[in-house]
Structures are given as C-alpha cells and as structure tokens.
Design a protein around this motif. Structure first.
Motif, short mmCIF file in Angstrom:
data_model
loop_
_atom_site.label_atom_id
_atom_site.label_comp_id
_atom_site.label_asym_id
_atom_site.label_seq_id
_atom_site.Cartn_x
_atom_site.Cartn_y
_atom_site.Cartn_z
N LEU A 1 -8.31 3.04 -2.44
CA LEU A 1 -7.10 2.35 -2.89
C LEU A 1 -7.44 0.98 -3.45
CD1 LEU A 1 -4.02 2.18 -3.13
CD2 LEU A 1 -3.95 1.41 -0.75
N ARG A 2 -8.32 0.26 -2.78
CA ARG A 2 -8.73 -1.07 -3.27
C ARG A 2 -9.35 -0.96 -4.66
NH1 ARG A 2 -12.86 -4.28 -4.16
NH2 ARG A 2 -14.27 -2.52 -3.88
N ASP A 3 -10.25 0.02 -4.85
CA ASP A 3 -10.89 0.20 -6.16
C ASP A 3 -9.88 0.59 -7.23
OD1 ASP A 3 -13.29 -0.41 -4.97
OD2 ASP A 3 -13.95 1.67 -4.79
N TYR A 4 -8.88 1.38 -6.83
CA TYR A 4 -7.85 1.78 -7.79
C TYR A 4 -7.05 0.57 -8.28
CZ TYR A 4 -3.23 3.24 -9.37
OH TYR A 4 -2.07 3.36 -10.07
N VAL A 5 -6.62 -0.27 -7.33
CA VAL A 5 -5.84 -1.46 -7.69
C VAL A 5 -6.67 -2.41 -8.54
CG1 VAL A 5 -4.69 -3.52 -6.79
CG2 VAL A 5 -4.33 -1.30 -5.68
N GLN A 6 -7.92 -2.61 -8.13
CA GLN A 6 -8.80 -3.52 -8.88
C GLN A 6 -9.06 -2.99 -10.29
OE1 GLN A 6 -12.78 -4.24 -7.21
NE2 GLN A 6 -12.43 -6.43 -7.59
N PRO B 1 -6.49 -16.22 -8.99
CA PRO B 1 -5.71 -15.20 -8.29
C PRO B 1 -6.56 -14.40 -7.29
CG PRO B 1 -6.36 -14.36 -10.42
CD PRO B 1 -7.04 -15.70 -10.26
N MET B 2 -5.89 -13.95 -6.24
CA MET B 2 -6.42 -12.94 -5.34
C MET B 2 -5.33 -11.89 -5.15
SD MET B 2 -8.27 -14.92 -2.17
CE MET B 2 -9.35 -16.34 -2.40
N VAL B 3 -5.71 -10.66 -4.87
CA VAL B 3 -4.74 -9.61 -4.62
C VAL B 3 -5.01 -8.99 -3.26
CG1 VAL B 3 -3.89 -7.34 -5.36
CG2 VAL B 3 -4.38 -9.10 -7.07
N LEU B 4 -3.96 -8.87 -2.46
CA LEU B 4 -4.05 -8.22 -1.16
C LEU B 4 -3.25 -6.93 -1.18
CD1 LEU B 4 -3.52 -11.24 1.30
CD2 LEU B 4 -5.66 -10.37 0.32
N VAL B 5 -3.86 -5.83 -0.75
CA VAL B 5 -3.13 -4.58 -0.56
C VAL B 5 -2.59 -4.61 0.86
CG1 VAL B 5 -3.24 -2.07 -0.61
CG2 VAL B 5 -4.65 -3.40 -2.19
N SER B 6 -1.31 -4.95 1.01
CA SER B 6 -0.72 -5.11 2.33
C SER B 6 -0.35 -3.77 2.94
CB SER B 6 0.52 -6.01 2.24
OG SER B 6 1.52 -5.38 1.48
N LYS B 7 -0.06 -3.79 4.25
CA LYS B 7 0.31 -2.59 5.01
C LYS B 7 -0.77 -1.52 4.91
CE LYS B 7 5.15 -3.64 3.95
NZ LYS B 7 6.42 -3.15 3.37
N ALA B 8 -2.04 -1.96 4.95
CA ALA B 8 -3.16 -1.03 4.84
C ALA B 8 -3.21 -0.07 6.01
CB ALA B 8 -4.47 -1.80 4.73
N ARG C 1 -8.12 -3.13 -16.21
CA ARG C 1 -7.76 -2.47 -17.48
C ARG C 1 -6.56 -3.16 -18.12
NH1 ARG C 1 -9.21 2.02 -14.36
NH2 ARG C 1 -7.07 2.33 -13.64
N ALA C 2 -5.63 -3.65 -17.31
CA ALA C 2 -4.42 -4.27 -17.85
C ALA C 2 -4.67 -5.70 -18.32
CB ALA C 2 -3.32 -4.26 -16.80
N ALA D 1 0.81 -1.21 0.00
CA ALA D 1 0.00 0.00 0.00
C ALA D 1 0.85 1.26 0.00
CB ALA D 1 -0.93 0.00 1.22
N ALA D 2 2.11 1.14 0.45
CA ALA D 2 2.99 2.31 0.51
C ALA D 2 3.53 2.70 -0.86
CB ALA D 2 4.15 2.04 1.47
N GLY D 3 3.39 1.83 -1.84
CA GLY D 3 3.89 2.12 -3.18
C GLY D 3 2.79 2.02 -4.21
N SER D 4 3.14 2.19 -5.46
CA SER D 4 2.16 2.09 -6.54
C SER D 4 2.13 0.68 -7.10
CB SER D 4 2.49 3.09 -7.66
OG SER D 4 3.80 2.83 -8.16
N LEU D 5 1.08 0.37 -7.83
CA LEU D 5 0.98 -0.93 -8.49
C LEU D 5 2.10 -1.03 -9.53
CD1 LEU D 5 -0.90 -3.46 -8.64
CD2 LEU D 5 -2.01 -2.34 -10.58
N ALA D 6 2.99 -2.01 -9.36
CA ALA D 6 4.18 -2.13 -10.21
C ALA D 6 3.96 -3.14 -11.31
CB ALA D 6 5.40 -2.52 -9.37
N ALA D 7 4.84 -3.10 -12.31
CA ALA D 7 4.75 -4.05 -13.43
C ALA D 7 4.89 -5.47 -12.94
CB ALA D 7 5.83 -3.72 -14.46
N GLU D 8 5.75 -5.69 -11.90
CA GLU D 8 5.91 -7.05 -11.36
C GLU D 8 4.60 -7.58 -10.78
OE1 GLU D 8 7.90 -4.53 -10.63
OE2 GLU D 8 10.02 -5.13 -10.65
#
Length: 371
Positions: free
Chosen positions: A288-293, A270-277, A298-299, A248-255
């Motif tokens: 933030l959750r909606d942004y990552v999702q 797959p599941m995705v967790l936004v850690s360090k919330a 889109r990708a 959560a402290a950084g942006s969604l990366a290519a990795e």
C-alpha cells in the motif's frame, strides 16, 4: 463628521469578505449543484482571496509599528541571504501585488519565531486529531467521526500546565482549559465557526514536545467539509513541513494529491502518512505504501516520502517510530529547517511574482472599442 481612514478601509474589507462568503459552494446551490472538482477549486480560490483580505485586516489592526520592511531589517541576525526578501518586498509594495503580501508576511513570521512548524492536513476523519493526541500522550484535541476541527489548532510545549488561548476575529483573546477547547474549535461546539474564532493556541507542559517543535491540527477538506476546508487551505502556506494523511481504508483521492501539490507549489516540505494502517494486513502495508508513493510520483513528478501509521493497539508503534525518526529530530535542527523552508518559500514567491509581472506588463492590451 470625520472617521478614521483605517476604520473606513476595514469596513470595506469586511463587506468584501461577506461578498466572498456568498460565493461558497454551499451558497451557490440555488443555481444548481457544483461537481466535486469545481467545488474544490472554488474552496481553494476562496481560501486564497480570504487570506489576502485577512492579511490586510490584520495589517491595519497592527499599524505602522508592524511594518513588514522594518521587520525584515530586524532579521539581520539570521543566517539567510535577505537580499531576495528585500527585493520581493520592494516589488510587491511598489507594484501593488497584494496577493503576495501574505506569503512574505508568513515567511517573516516563521523566521522571527525560530521554531519549526509541522501542520497536519487531510480529508475529514482521516485521523489527524487522533494521531496528534497519540503523539501528545493524551486526549488534548477533540476527535469524532464527523467534521470536528473547525479552525487551525497550534500546539506547543510551554510551561508546566496545559491550557489554550482562543483568538477571535473581533474582541479580546480568551484563556480556556483544555476541557473547554471543543466549545470553540469543534464543529459541534462551534458550528460553522459562528463564534468567529481565528485560531487556537494550545499549550502542553514542557517535555511533551521537544523545544522548538510546533504541531498544527488543521480542519479537514473534502466533500463533508465546508468553512473548515477554506481555513485549512488558508493555513497551508504558513507551515515549514506539511504532513498529509491518507486513509488506508479508502483510495488516494484528488483532495490528497491536491494538498501535496499545493505544499510543493508553496515551497513546503511534504510528507504523506497512510493512516489507519491497522485496517490493512501487516504483509500488505508495504504494498500500500508503494502504491501511494508511486501514484503521487506519477501525478506530481516528484518523490514524496510515505509512511504507514496507526493509533490503535500494538500498531501504534508505527506512528511512534515515524515520530521518533522523522519528526522529533526536526526540533534539534529547528533553525536550519526554518531557514531551508524560508528559502523554498521565497523561491516560490519569486516565481509567482515573475508570472504576475509578465501578465501585467508583457501581455498586449486589447484595443479599446468605440461605444
């Protein structure tokens, strides 16, 4: 004098693995630095190739008694249409498509186990080990701010006492206490995996995890990772469910996106967790959750479930709630989850096999030229 044929083949394969190691991004620096995208692609390709070489080494070591076709025959009791598995095994064997052998072997292993395997992936210091320790109720896995996990660590509830089995590339397995685990699986205790550890199987007392649920901590990927990243990519196709942690402290990366894409391509849920919330104000966590999702959708053109979690203070309730609602119930339907995972993986192998056969047999060959 004569030598055993399998010994000769294993020797040749070992030379191939050494040659492959020499193409790592870190060893290519003498020719100039690789950009991040190219280095990441090199890591992925190395992981794929090394997984095939590792499968061949393991198959030779096991011998004919572990023949894949015979193992498929013994799966007749599972509630799965095995005709596609039989057909794929036949095509892969007859056409020499060795790159798919490891995937088929993994599918059979998961069906034989009868458990549901959930693997945790993410960049270095994304919080995988800390989250797993929270779920396990104590400091079972090593944690740190630098690359820590060097090899995959498999955790399952067995018996009444905690312990671990360390599996080496050469030599017998070794039983160790949880306290000694970092000496073999951490980057500090085993830098560059100099001890040639293949994997670690950790046992926690019955009751810590539901029966049938197996959790796997994988090495981190990204710019700080080296050999560990290859181990993570090699392990990826083996799990039934893949959990990707995004800091959560950084942006969604290519990795992060690559990991989710690879899980989907391998037929893995797959599941995705936004850690360090806990680093984000409570009112902003849903944003933030909606942004990552939305970014992932889109990708990848697919909707992936995203959950905020934390391992700090009162915010640990986020991780506990996710575990109780999303992960623990998988144990109750372990067999069904494993079967659904096998079906998705078989379809992924089928698609890859079709593409490989088209390339091999349908693409016109260039005419030979005169010297």
């Amino acid at each position: 004098p004569t030598v055993n044929a399998s010994w000769s083949i294993r020797t040749t394969l070992e030379f191939a693995r050494i040659a492959l190691a020499e193409t790592s991004a870190s060893r290519l620096r003498g020719y100039g630095e690789l950009d991040a995208v190219t280095a990441r692609e090199v890591e992925r390709l190395e992981g794929d190739l090394d997984r095939s070489l590792e499968w061949l080494m393991n198959w030779l070591a096991r011998g004919a008694a572990r023949d894949l076709r015979a193992r498929i025959e013994r799966l007749s009791g599972v509630a799965l249409d095995l005709s596609l598995l039989h057909t794929l095994e036949q095509i892969v064997t007859e056409r020499g498509l060795v790159e798919f052998q490891g995937a088929l072997e993994s599918i059979v292993e998961r069906l034989e186990a009868g458990t549901v395997e959930v693997a945790f992936f993410g960049r270095v210091s994304s919080g995988k080990s800390s989250l797993l320790n929270l779920l396990l109720g104590g400091p079972t896995l090593p944690v740190g701010v630098t690359p820590v996990t060097a090899v995959p660590i498999r955790v399952e509830a067995v018996g009444t006492t905690a312990g671990a089995t360390i599996v080496f590339a050469v030599g017998p397995d070794r039983e160790v206490t949880i306290e000694r685990l970092p000496q073999f699986v951490s980057e500090q205790g085993n830098p560059g995996n100099a001890k040639h550890v293949v994997r670690a199987a950790v046992r926690v007392p019955t009751g810590v995890l539901p029966p049938g649920l197996v959790l796997v901590d994988t090495p981190g990927v990204g710019a700080l990772a080296s050999a560990g990243a290859q181990a993570a990519y090699r392990y990826l196709p083996r799990c039934d469910v893949g959990v990707v942690l995004v800091d959560a402290a950084g942006s969604l990366a290519a990795e992060d996106v690559d990991l989710v894409r690879l899980l989907l391509e391998s037929g893995i849920q797959p599941m995705v967790l936004v850690s360090k919330a806990d680093l984000v104000a409570e009112a902003e966590r849903e944003i933030l959750r909606d942004y990552v999702q939305g970014s992932l959708e889109r990708a990848l053109n697919v909707s992936v479930p995203v959950f905020p979690v934390s391992t700090v203070g009162q915010d640990t309730a986020l991780a506990v709630r996710w575990y109780e609602r999303e992960l623990a119930p998988l144990a109750d339907r372990a067999r069904a989850t494993a079967l659904a995972s096998a079906e998705r993986k078989l379809e992924a192998v089928r698609g890859g096999g079709v593409a490989a056969l088209k390339t091999a047999y349908l693409v016109p060959q260039l005419p030979k030229t005169r010297s």
